[in-house]
Design a protein around this motif. Structure first.
Motif, short mmCIF file in Angstrom:
data_model
loop_
_atom_site.label_atom_id
_atom_site.label_comp_id
_atom_site.label_asym_id
_atom_site.label_seq_id
_atom_site.Cartn_x
_atom_site.Cartn_y
_atom_site.Cartn_z
N LEU A 138 0.82 -1.21 0.00
CA LEU A 138 0.00 0.00 0.00
C LEU A 138 0.86 1.27 0.00
N ASP A 139 2.06 1.18 0.58
CA ASP A 139 2.89 2.39 0.69
C ASP A 139 3.46 2.84 -0.65
N HIS A 140 3.38 2.00 -1.68
CA HIS A 140 3.91 2.41 -3.00
C HIS A 140 2.83 3.03 -3.90
N ARG A 141 1.69 3.32 -3.35
CA ARG A 141 0.60 3.88 -4.16
C ARG A 141 1.02 5.16 -4.90
N PRO A 142 1.66 6.15 -4.21
CA PRO A 142 2.08 7.36 -4.95
C PRO A 142 3.08 7.06 -6.07
N MET A 143 3.96 6.08 -5.87
CA MET A 143 4.92 5.72 -6.92
C MET A 143 4.21 5.10 -8.12
N ARG A 144 3.17 4.31 -7.84
CA ARG A 144 2.41 3.73 -8.96
C ARG A 144 1.77 4.84 -9.80
N GLN A 145 1.28 5.89 -9.12
CA GLN A 145 0.69 7.02 -9.84
C GLN A 145 1.74 7.79 -10.64
N LYS A 146 2.91 7.97 -10.02
CA LYS A 146 4.00 8.70 -10.70
C LYS A 146 4.39 7.97 -11.98
N VAL A 147 4.52 6.64 -11.88
CA VAL A 147 4.88 5.83 -13.05
C VAL A 147 3.77 5.89 -14.10
N PHE A 148 2.53 5.73 -13.67
CA PHE A 148 1.39 5.78 -14.60
C PHE A 148 1.39 7.08 -15.42
N LYS A 149 1.65 8.20 -14.73
CA LYS A 149 1.55 9.51 -15.39
C LYS A 149 2.71 9.81 -16.33
N THR A 150 3.82 9.06 -16.19
CA THR A 150 5.00 9.37 -17.01
C THR A 150 5.38 8.25 -17.97
N ALA A 151 4.54 7.22 -18.08
CA ALA A 151 4.94 6.00 -18.78
C ALA A 151 4.63 5.96 -20.27
N GLN A 152 3.89 6.91 -20.78
CA GLN A 152 3.44 6.86 -22.18
C GLN A 152 4.62 6.64 -23.14
N ASP A 153 4.52 5.56 -23.94
CA ASP A 153 5.52 5.23 -24.97
C ASP A 153 6.92 4.96 -24.41
#
Length: 314
Positions: A138-153
């Motif tokens: 659960l503590d990696h939730r913000p990192m998952r969002q950071k990756v999601f927002k910067t992962a395109q292509d």
């Protein structure tokens, strides 16, 4: 129940209720079904309580010697039952001692009862019974969002990937992913997580290997745009030839990752060793930013649950 016990029971119940009120609208607004409700807020109640949809995981952090005359666990479970109109079947108790390395992943049971929880853009499979951890950090939730927002292509690499939740968010964000872990069980779980989110496995790789051996075998080609590195603090797994200690071995890990990173890429290096110090050699060679504070979610009181660094080429 004595009047003292009644007072104590009310105290924990009130705190759980207060915490839930504070988190309820945030969790609903962000479609978050798994979060930390309580984290040893009251010294007499050394417990952690995590919510997973309509289930509750209670980690008993009491000290065998110091707390031997107190049995406050029933107060917590009774308070949860009263507040959430739930029953014992939906409350899972775990005795969480300090776990080193891969011990935290050892099997405790074989119920194989899994269900999905939603986290923002994804659904993720959890198992509350069979392991100390649930399949979702659960503590990696913000990192998952950071990756999601910067992962395109982008090309994304997830080392010590566990059940692949960070890879799921990278894939949903538009990345091609590679996930590496020593456990076949967790890699299969990662593939399940991809499939429940309707992600075609064809453009994603799942590699069953000791991460240290795998890193040694890689040619130093700048292949990846984003690397997420989340090693255990310590490991002496039977599958590994040598022991591993994250602070001691960080330079090998970081150097190996940086060799595979494209010039403008980013390495996120996270670990949960308390008092971890980043090495002077790493600081001198690369551009390092400590992002621990922003990487810890608002439902966590323990701000030392992990440390996290953003590492780039100079």
């Amino acid at each position: 129940m004595s009047s003292n016990q009644d007072i104590a029971m009310d105290m924990i119940k009130n705190r759980l209720e207060k915490n839930f009120k504070k988190l309820k609208s945030w969790s609903e607004r962000n479609h978050i079904e798994a979060f930390r409700l309580y984290d040893r807020d009251i010294p007499e109640y050394p417990f952690i309580v995590d919510i997973y949809k309509d289930h509750f995981v209670v980690y008993d952090k009491s000290d065998f010697i110091k707390d031997k005359d107190k049995n406050h666990l029933p107060h917590v479970t009774e308070a949860l039952k009263a507040l959430f109109k739930t029953n014992d079947d939906n409350i899972v108790i775990k005795k969480r001692e300090r776990q080193e390395g891969l011990k935290q992943y050892e099997k405790l049971d074989s119920k194989e009862q899994t269900f999905l929880v939603r986290e923002t853009q994804a659904h993720l499979k959890v198992n509350l019974y069979d392991y100390l951890d649930t399949g979702l950090f659960l503590d990696h939730r913000p990192m998952r969002q950071k990756v999601f927002k910067t992962a395109q292509d982008k090309k994304f690499l997830n080392l010590f990937c566990y059940t692949g939740s960070v890879s799921v968010f990278a894939a949903l964000g538009g990345a091609t992913t590679t996930s590496v872990d020593m456990s076949q069980t967790y890699l299969r779980w990662a593939q399940d997580n991809f499939q429940v989110n309707n992600i075609d496995l064809g453009s994603h790789s799942f590699i069953n290997a000791d991460v240290l051996d795998w890193l040694r075998s890689q040619k130093a080609q700048p292949t990846y745009d984003i690397i997420f590195l989340d090693p255990p603090t310590f490991s002496n797994s039977k599958k590994m030839e040598d022991t591993f200690e994250v602070e001691r071995d960080q330079e090998f890990l970081v150097d190996s990752c940086m060799r595979m990173l494209r010039p403008d890429g980013v390495l996120y290096f996270s670990n949960n060793k308390r008092k971890f110090k980043i090495s002077e050699n790493v600081l001198s060679k690369y551009k390092v930013k400590d992002i621990s504070e922003e990487s810890i979610p608002q439902d966590f009181h323990d701000k030392k649950i992990h440390c996290c660094f953003e590492i780039k080429n100079k």
